[in-house]
Scaffold this active site. Structure first.
Site, PDB file in Angstrom:
ATOM      1  N   GLU A 121      57.662  27.156  20.713  1.00 18.97           N
ATOM      2  CA  GLU A 121      58.331  27.980  20.394  1.00 18.97           C
ATOM      3  C   GLU A 121      59.643  27.977  20.476  1.00 18.97           C
ATOM      4  O   GLU A 121      60.155  27.900  22.038  1.00 18.97           O
ATOM      5  CB  GLU A 121      57.812  29.573  20.579  1.00 18.97           C
ATOM      6  CG  GLU A 121      58.405  30.682  19.844  1.00 18.97           C
ATOM      7  CD  GLU A 121      57.625  31.962  20.378  1.00 18.97           C
ATOM      8  OE1 GLU A 121      57.677  32.840  19.630  1.00 18.97           O
ATOM      9  OE2 GLU A 121      57.304  32.062  21.532  1.00 18.97           O
ATOM     10  N   GLY A 256      58.870  32.132  30.693  1.00 22.06           N
ATOM     11  CA  GLY A 256      57.765  32.906  31.488  1.00 22.06           C
ATOM     12  C   GLY A 256      56.510  32.411  31.467  1.00 22.06           C
ATOM     13  O   GLY A 256      55.710  31.946  32.202  1.00 22.06           O
ATOM     14  N   ALA A 257      56.335  32.380  30.139  1.00 21.22           N
ATOM     15  CA  ALA A 257      54.964  32.033  29.601  1.00 21.22           C
ATOM     16  C   ALA A 257      54.905  31.769  27.977  1.00 21.22           C
ATOM     17  O   ALA A 257      55.857  32.357  27.504  1.00 21.22           O
ATOM     18  CB  ALA A 257      53.851  32.946  30.002  1.00 21.22           C
ATOM     19  N   MET A 258      53.902  31.121  27.729  1.00 20.98           N
ATOM     20  CA  MET A 258      53.771  31.003  26.063  1.00 20.98           C
ATOM     21  C   MET A 258      52.487  31.106  25.672  1.00 20.98           C
ATOM     22  O   MET A 258      51.495  30.543  26.215  1.00 20.98           O
ATOM     23  CB  MET A 258      54.247  29.631  25.705  1.00 20.98           C
ATOM     24  CG  MET A 258      54.181  29.218  24.305  1.00 20.98           C
ATOM     25  SD  MET A 258      55.076  30.164  23.234  1.00 20.98           S
ATOM     26  CE  MET A 258      54.207  30.507  21.820  1.00 20.98           C
ATOM     27  N   GLU A 259      52.314  32.038  24.539  1.00 19.71           N
ATOM     28  CA  GLU A 259      50.899  32.497  24.293  1.00 19.71           C
ATOM     29  C   GLU A 259      50.081  31.485  23.218  1.00 19.71           C
ATOM     30  O   GLU A 259      49.373  32.158  22.468  1.00 19.71           O
ATOM     31  CB  GLU A 259      51.131  33.938  23.428  1.00 19.71           C
ATOM     32  CG  GLU A 259      51.790  33.854  22.022  1.00 19.71           C
ATOM     33  CD  GLU A 259      53.302  33.989  22.299  1.00 19.71           C
ATOM     34  OE1 GLU A 259      53.976  34.319  21.385  1.00 19.71           O
ATOM     35  OE2 GLU A 259      53.850  33.675  23.265  1.00 19.71           O
ATOM     36  N   HIS A 292      50.356  40.539  28.663  1.00 19.71           N
ATOM     37  CA  HIS A 292      51.436  40.198  27.500  1.00 19.71           C
ATOM     38  C   HIS A 292      50.952  38.635  26.675  1.00 19.71           C
ATOM     39  O   HIS A 292      50.732  39.087  25.553  1.00 19.71           O
ATOM     40  CB  HIS A 292      52.781  39.925  28.111  1.00 19.71           C
ATOM     41  CG  HIS A 292      53.579  39.670  27.289  1.00 19.71           C
ATOM     42  ND1 HIS A 292      54.787  40.646  26.818  1.00 19.71           N
ATOM     43  CD2 HIS A 292      54.018  38.644  26.514  1.00 19.71           C
ATOM     44  CE1 HIS A 292      55.465  40.069  26.038  1.00 19.71           C
ATOM     45  NE2 HIS A 292      54.988  38.925  25.686  1.00 19.71           N
ATOM     46  N   GLU A 293      50.425  37.903  27.270  1.00 14.03           N
ATOM     47  CA  GLU A 293      50.142  36.609  26.425  1.00 14.03           C
ATOM     48  C   GLU A 293      48.812  36.943  25.978  1.00 14.03           C
ATOM     49  O   GLU A 293      48.620  36.358  24.885  1.00 14.03           O
ATOM     50  CB  GLU A 293      50.395  35.417  27.658  1.00 14.03           C
ATOM     51  CG  GLU A 293      51.673  35.145  28.322  1.00 14.03           C
ATOM     52  CD  GLU A 293      52.577  35.116  27.405  1.00 14.03           C
ATOM     53  OE1 GLU A 293      52.697  34.665  26.342  1.00 14.03           O
ATOM     54  OE2 GLU A 293      53.795  35.701  27.837  1.00 14.03           O
ATOM     55  N   GLU A 315      56.749  40.424  20.205  1.00 11.37           N
ATOM     56  CA  GLU A 315      57.126  40.552  21.485  1.00 11.37           C
ATOM     57  C   GLU A 315      57.132  42.028  22.110  1.00 11.37           C
ATOM     58  O   GLU A 315      56.640  42.423  23.101  1.00 11.37           O
ATOM     59  CB  GLU A 315      58.506  39.842  21.932  1.00 11.37           C
ATOM     60  CG  GLU A 315      58.186  38.440  21.513  1.00 11.37           C
ATOM     61  CD  GLU A 315      57.462  37.635  22.305  1.00 11.37           C
ATOM     62  OE1 GLU A 315      56.756  38.078  23.421  1.00 11.37           O
ATOM     63  OE2 GLU A 315      57.143  36.504  21.932  1.00 11.37           O
TER      64      GLU A 315
END
Length: 838
Positions: A121, A256-259, A292-293, A315
């Site tokens: 992304e 921070g992170a990726m879903e 969140h993810e 988001e």
């Protein structure tokens, strides 16, 4: 003819299924691939466009025998397959082979310590696969890895259906085919990894992974996932769709992170911890990021935006949902107070003329990258929370369930969401919602009293006192509190008069701080409201402090009145409100107090908190609750780092030595303890901090020690701390934050700014990532003098940063305002101190 940077793929050719075979060479940092790509063609075509960057296409044809010539277009990041024969409408299979190299930055397929991982992304799947790299083009993916060495784990979006040794050496790993997914959600993680024990949640497996030496820190992240996944399934009314959940801690990671569907990747600090030694704020942050993810597995993955202008749908919803679900799981954490902290950053950013709407026009993938900011996440989440409050929790949830049911495995837009919410709730919300997501900024709601009635007015709020007024208006769902009674007002005009529902001694203009607006009061109403501070909820007291500070910045209030408000909160019992107070005092001490006035100002701050500091001490009592521990952390931070109280600094040093000696120290004090030790460090302590930053396994502790190196103040250590920035010792993922810490340090600020100017090519090379580049630009906002502003303006004018245009505009606007604010407040605070700092 070049296709151009803003080229979008035609809609008459769509992918149906990718069957990809990838041979990554982990030693050489290269790969080869081949793929059968099933596409559906709606009208006769001689050519098909695919996205590709840095790939050498060796073969391209449409089966059975339609060969294609391949031409690349650098600006649009595409390749065009021109076929010898025209492709008729219907389904075709493209046979493509290619090769490429691992990416040098933190996107595409890249090295992260001993691992090879992907980050796609917004638009970097094209660095590994020729593909339809836009979110609209959802397709099924079947991926096979070949030639893998023994001893490495391979993870992808689907479960492993085959892992076998080949006769000629190497392993083949086949992943189960996915449901329809956009290309940015595809993931691969290859390398040595260890995991906690797998657990089943409603029939599917959940595992949390890390490099082997950190596998013991995966249990908390696993606990969070296992706890919140059923809550998410129940809220959405849809079962989890991707067969399994793998959570992977990545040693070097841009965001921070990726879903990624079924294979979520995290920066290690956002996933791995030891709950016995981690501060509560770290535990809450990790739980919020994980939730969140996982929320994205529904909102974003199962139902996906059509184009990046609706990135906020992903988001903002995941931001809001994470706090809602974590609050349900751990109500004693009061995470909605942490949400308010994030909302404050969005209010600050959205008060700039250079801000953007939640739903912004996005012309290309590069512009999409600039939308990952507080407007998209925190403002979007706050607007959703405000709409939920307006519709009611039940009606809002039923609307979300309807939206998910209608658009499952498809793409959708914001208007699809509003339509589902309106249908389920029976409330016409399109005008209300679009007014907030399509307009930049937010209102200042001013409340005054006239002959027993309340007058409410609205205007767009700007932080810049010189900003020209704008006629923008919103439908503002205002909730007032008149003493003990609430009254709702839908403010639709520039100015309205309201008949109070009851007699009142004081009025609050934003109950529960739910609304995304600032509130101002006439002097008498403000005086009475401050007198009623004990009757306000913590989030309302915090909101009052935030609003009053915003008015000082905008020239609408004097700083002496604001300092009087802060002094009135010296006995505050809620740690989040205290953190807000201490944060404002820290800003003032750092930027708005002249050197000659610094000691008197610090003495005044010491006077505010010395009593509470002595009462709380540095060591918790047996059985002490979290609130008292966190209040202690806020108070001691004020004393040791803002007031620079010698006794507090000495006590912090004692705690630091205890910590080094493996004695128990309250984890919530560690940030203050290590920062105080760094500020007074000598050469030996600098090396000690550096050694710990290198050897520490706990990601939060490692980051704490790393940033401590940028906090040193001894003049002999400044060059060492600054030079370290460009050393490999500072990982790429931490480069921008390390520079930001140096720029925020009075002792190192000038030297690191000089480094950035004189060695820009090296700085730019190390920050070879759009997100890191934007964070570096934003860090320049920590400079404080007008001469710094002039230098930054010239520097950014001389160095065109197309991937950070928005960050450049916002940083320059913010820096201009902060310099002007400093020049305005220096004499005001000096006078206030001379007159007794009452």
């Amino acid at each position: 003819m070049p296709l151009g940077k803003n080229f979008r793929l035609p809609l008459d050719v769509r992918p149906v299924r990718y069957s990809a075979h990838l041979a990554p060479d982990l030693a050489k940092g290269a790969f080869e691939g081949r793929m059968e790509l099933e596409v559906r063609v709606e009208k006769p075509r001689r050519e098909i466009h695919l996205h590709a960057v840095g790939l050498e296409i060796g073969r391209a044809r449409a089966r059975p025998a339609a060969k294609a010539t391949v031409t690349a277009d650098t600006e649009s990041e595409t390749v065009t397959l021109a076929f010898e024969q025209e492709l008729a409408p219907g389904t075709h299979v493209l046979d493509v082979a290619w090769s490429g190299k691992f990416s040098p930055g933190l996107r595409g397929l890249y090295r992260a310590g001993p691992m090879a991982v992907t980050q796609f992304e917004a638009a970097d799947a094209r660095r590994l696969f020729p593909c339809f790299d836009e979110p609209l083009f959802k397709a099924r993916w079947s991926i096979q890895l070949v030639g893998l060495p023994d001893g490495v784990v391979a993870l992808g979006n689907g479960m492993v259906t085959r892992d076998s040794k080949e006769p000629d050496g190497g392993r083949t790993v086949q992943f189960a085919e996915t449901p329809p997914l956009s290309s940015y959600l595809i993931a691969l993680c290859i390398g040595p990894m260890g995991a906690c024990a797998s657990e089943k949640v409603r029939g599917y497996e959940v595992r949390t992974w890390a490099v082997p030496q950190k596998a013991q820190m995966t249990a908390f992240g696993q606990q969070v996932a296992v706890a919140v996944l059923p809550l998410l399934e129940d809220y959405f009314g849809q079962p989890y769709a991707y067969g399994k959940v793998d959570q992977v801690g990545v040693p070097d990671f841009e965001a921070g992170a990726m879903e990624n569907a079924g294979c979520i990747t995290y920066r290690e600090v956002a996933l791995l911890l030891d709950p016995k030694t981690a501060p509560l704020n770290i535990q809450k942050r990790v739980a919020e990021v994980i939730t969140h993810e996982l929320s994205h597995q529904w909102f974003g993955n199962l139902v996906t935006m059509v184009w990046w202008d609706d990135l906020w749908l992903n988001e903002a919803f995941a931001t809001w949902m994470a706090y809602k679900i974590v609050d349900k799981w751990r109500p004693e954490w009061r995470v909605w107070m942490d949400f308010e902290v994030g909302k404050t950053s969005a209010l600050h950013l959205d008060a700039l003329k250079s801000s953007h709407p939640i739903r912004a026009e996005i012309k290309n993938a590069e512009e999409a990258g600039e939308s990952f900011d507080a407007i998209t996440y925190e403002k979007g989440g706050a607007i959703l929370r405000m709409i939920e409050s307006y519709l009611g929790e039940d009606g809002f949830r039923e609307g979300i369930r309807l939206y998910m049911k209608k658009h499952r495995e498809k793409n959708a837009t914001a208007d699809d969401l509003w339509g589902a919410l309106a249908e389920a709730s029976g409330q016409p919300i399109l005008e209300l919602a679009n007014g907030w997501i399509r307009q930049t900024g937010y209102p200042l709601v001013t409340i005054s009293e006239h002959q027993g009635k309340l007058k409410l007015s609205q205007r767009r709020f700007f932080s810049d006192p010189q900003a020209a007024p704008e006629p923008t208006q919103w439908l503002v769902p205002v909730v007032l509190r008149l003493g003990n009674r609430e009254q709702r007002v839908l403010l639709s005009q520039k100015e309205e008069t309201v008949e109070p529902a009851a007699k009142f001694d004081w009025v609050l203009g934003n109950v529960g701080s739910r609304g995304f607006y600032r509130t101002a009061y006439d002097p008498e109403l403000l005086r009475r409201l401050i007198g009623a501070l004990p009757e306000l909820r913590p989030e309302e007291r915090m909101g009052l402090v935030s609003d009053q500070w915003a008015l000082v910045r905008a020239g609408g209030s004097r700083v002496d009145g604001f300092l009087h408000l802060l002094a009135g909160l010296r006995e505050e019992e809620d740690h989040v409100v205290l953190d807000e107070v201490v944060g404002r005092l820290s800003y003032l001490e750092h930027r708005c107090v002249a050197e000659a006035d610094r000691t008197p100002f610090q003495t005044w701050v010491r006077g505010l908190f010395a009593g509470a500091g002595a009462d709380l001490g540095w060591e918790p009592r047996p059985g002490e609750g979290d609130e008292r521990r966190l209040r202690r952390a806020a108070i001691q931070r004020a004393l040791a780092l803002v007031a620079r109280d010698p006794a507090a600094i000495s006590a912090a040093h004692e705690q630091y030595q205890r910590y080094l000696g493996k004695h128990a120290v309250d984890p919530n004090l560690l940030d203050t303890i290590v920062a105080a030790a760094a500020r007074t460090a000598d050469a030996a302590r600098f090396e000690e901090l550096k050694s710990r930053a290198k050897s520490e396994l706990d990601p939060a502790a490692k980051r704490r020690y790393l940033h401590a190196l940028a906090m040193v103040e001894h003049h002999e250590l400044v060059p060492r701390a600054v030079d370290l920035a460009l050393d490999d010792f500072v990982p790429m993922q931490d480069f921008a934050s390390y520079l930001g810490t140096l720029l925020a340090n009075r002792a190192t600020r000038e030297s690191v700014w000089k480094l950035m100017q004189t060695r820009w090519d090296a700085v730019r090379k190390k920050g070879d990532s759009p997100m890191i580049l934007r964070r570096m630009v934003e860090a320049l906002g920590s400079l404080i003098e007008r001469s710094d502003l002039v230098g930054v303006e010239k520097f950014l004018a001389d160095h065109e940063l197309t991937a950070a245009k928005q960050a450049v505009a916002q940083t320059l606007e913010r820096l201009r305002m902060d310099v002007a604010l400093r020049e305005r407040l220096l004499p005001e605070i000096a006078t206030w101190l001379r007159e007794g700092a009452r």
